[in-house]
Design an enzyme around this catalytic site. Structure first.
Site, PDB file in Angstrom:
ATOM      1  CG  HIS A 147      -2.212  -0.713   1.029  1.00 34.38           C
ATOM      2  ND1 HIS A 147      -2.267  -2.066   0.811  1.00 34.38           N
ATOM      3  CD2 HIS A 147      -3.504  -0.266   1.031  1.00 34.38           C
ATOM      4  CE1 HIS A 147      -3.541  -2.427   0.687  1.00 34.38           C
ATOM      5  NE2 HIS A 147      -4.304  -1.367   0.799  1.00 34.38           N
ATOM      6  CG  HIS A 196       2.128  -3.127   6.363  1.00 34.73           C
ATOM      7  ND1 HIS A 196       2.986  -4.088   5.863  1.00 34.73           N
ATOM      8  CD2 HIS A 196       1.210  -2.910   5.387  1.00 34.73           C
ATOM      9  CE1 HIS A 196       2.593  -4.443   4.650  1.00 34.73           C
ATOM     10  NE2 HIS A 196       1.514  -3.749   4.345  1.00 34.73           N
TER      11      HIS A 196
END
Length: 241
Positions: A147, A196
């Site tokens: 992302h 993440h």
């Protein structure tokens, strides 16, 4: 004569700045990757993730209840679906506008970035954080953040592309700045949502920015050779260039 000197100086300065960003991005990525492989970032990553969760309840992020919804909305701006729609829309617009060179370059830039992201993830094979609850579903590997990387690649590339249609410097700065801001908020949302490690996102930003600037420099070289449509000069209407 003077205009030629100024134009050459701007081209050379732009190339120097682009190469500096590329070198800095690659340096940061390599340093982070080396630390991740050695396991030296674990303490830093844990500290950041824990700081974003309510003490005693690691499934509950800090902040008001509506903030979680905002972060989920922001993280979707870096999803494969959204970025693909934006990219295809930009390519179609360029083709319809007769800018086939710019369309091909956009496809190659973002398509190449997507391939690079997948290869890097498979190379490092880092699992997702298991320290806190994931607030969105994830099914891929963790390093670097896809992302963060693809938001940097796509939004900076599309921002630079849109900036080319304006001859006004302040408009160019605004558009490119907006692209950078979108990449930043998408990456930050991945950390907040617990999917993440912070170093995943930092590495994604670094390599994404380096790739975007590399593609931007290639575009400038192709413009000088006439393979890609030139952008209008400041103070000169596009029809006059």
């Amino acid at each position: 004569m003077l205009d030629d000197i100024r134009s050459r100086f701007k081209l050379e300065l732009g190339s120097v700045l682009a190469l500096a960003v590329i070198a800095a991005g690659l340096f940061v990525f390599v340093r982070i990757a080396d630390e991740v492989v050695e396991g030296d970032t674990h303490g830093f990553d844990q500290k950041i993730l824990l700081a974003l969760r309510t003490p005693g309840d690691l499934a509950n992020p800090i902040g008001p209840p509506w903030l979680e919804g905002v972060m989920k909305d922001l993280t979707s701006l870096g999803s494969f679906t959204v970025l693909t729609i934006l990219t295809l829309s930009a390519i179609l617009y360029l083709v319809l506008d007769g800018k086939r060179g710019a369309a091909a370059l956009t496809a190659a830039s973002i398509g190449g970035g997507t391939l690079l992201s997948g290869l890097l993830k498979m190379s490092f094979d880092r699992p997702r954080p298991d320290l806190v609850a994931h607030l969105v579903d994830v099914h891929t590997l963790s390093f670097p953040s896809g992302h963060a990387m693809m938001s940097a690649v796509t939004y900076i590339t599309l921002g630079a592309l849109l900036a080319r249609v304006s001859a006004k410097r302040r408009i160019k700065v605004f558009i490119v700045g907006l692209g950078i801001l979108l990449a930043v908020v998408v990456g930050a949302s991945r950390i907040y949502l617990g999917v993440h490690w912070p170093t995943d996102v930092l590495a994604g930003w670094a390599v994404g920015a380096a790739w975007a600037m590399l593609c931007w420099e290639v575009a400038r070289m192709l413009q000088r050779r006439g393979a890609v449509e030139r952008e209008p000069e400041e103070g000169v209407p596009e029809s006059a260039t």
